[in-house]
Scaffold this motif. Sequence first.
Motif: not given
Lengths: 108, 396
Positions: B44-49, B135-156
């Motif tokens: 749920s947190q990943k989807n929110l992010m 081009t039918k599909y344009v793919v955009i790639e960005v690095k995930d800063n991981g802030i949400w993941k740290n928050k999730v792990y802390n809450n875990f």
Amino acid sequence: MRVFIIFLIVMLNLQASVYQKNCVSCHEKLPVKIDKFFYRYLLKYSSGIETKYAIKIYLQDPKKENSILNPALLNRFGVKKKSKLSEKKLKKAISEYWDKYKVIGKLK
Amino acid sequence: MSVLKNWDINLRQSEKKTLLSFFILYSFFTVLLLLFLAITYYNSQKNLMLKDERLILSKYANKQIQKLKYLHVNFDKVPRIYPRNKKFKSGIYDSVYVKIFSLLDSDKVDLNEDIYLQDDKIYYIKELESYYLGTKYVVIEVKDNGIWKNKVYNNFAIYGTILLSILLLMGYFLMNLILRPMREAISLLDRFIKDTTHELNTPISTILSNIELSEDKSADERLQKRLNRIKIAAKTISNLYQDLVFLTLSSKRESKKEKTNIKRLLEERIEYFSLFFQSKKIVIRLKLEDGVVLYVDKNNFRKLIDNLLSNAIKYNKINGYIEVTLTKNDLCIKNSGRGIERDKLSQVFKRYERADKSVGGFGIGLSIVSKIAEEEGLKIMIDSVYKKFTTLKVSW
């Protein structure tokens, strides 16, 4: 000398590809160059398979519905005549056309 | 557990196993539940992010499409350089998923997705209506800063620990609730045994002392035999009484270790059981080594010998034999009895367990032997051949 020039022309003509002989030769006389048609096809059909297939269908049975030209140009120039090339030659010509103008491998 | 302490009850090994199984099963399902909650929360947190990122990435994609459009229109007029951006990486694919050009770190892109996270990178896929440069599909790639993941792990860590503690506490109460009827039944039984035992003490002592007083060598043989039978019966009850006292008051006894001459103690106990041997016409064979002295609780060791001898008599046949062998390392008591079937051998040290139910008893003798051996640091081994013999070996 005249014989030699005629021979040279005949030889060059024999060596020219199906695409060169049957497509480029006619399109050169048109106000809209052949590459413009290619990018219109690409814009509509995206992939090599679909583009080549769409061109083949149009050339074998040219109709307003199959054409990628806009209505104004169609009204002015109409649809072209049906190609007399065999299936094999037509495919070969289209493939050459695709290879000449395709985007894949040309971007840096 | 207070109930158990109050009534001097110890849970039997099988009951402990049941409790352990319950605890393991409960813990397993608790962890499973927590894992399920954790995964749901993580997703749920990943989807929110991703939902938040989608807006930004969509803008990036639109910018890229504009540049692709320009390049498409002017393909033969401008240098054929793929548009780049410092904020993101991108790639373009045609309608049959063939790569036209890509600056992406990954070659495996799921073009059927809208937005997803893979290897700490967020991928956003936009489908074009007009296929600029095919081009039918344009793919955009960005690095995930991981802030949400740290928050999730802390809450875990925080909420997971709290939830786990609550669930384990609930499990403990649940376990107590399930055990209560069983404990009450056991405590009732033990209380009954204790009360009965207490009431037995005085009459047994009276019978035994009066028999001693009544022994008259001048009495005729028939009277002497009757007195002996009464004496054996009284001693049997006395032994049973001692066993029950040992079991019910075991936690209140204080161990008094002292140097004990085992040979002397054995001789004393064999003498005590002499009437029992006579009554079953059992031949006693002794091979007792001198000078075997152990630092043990004498009363405990006496009880151990009594139970081994009592069992050797009880499960022996008429005209059988009992072989008592004492060496510096062990004591071995072998009887020519009924023997024990191999599959029942492992059960004989359990309380209330009797391999042979044709003979009377409560099945507490070997349980006491096992308990004393444990207290005194002794090893017990049993060997038996069904219908031939049983050997019990106590080594130190």
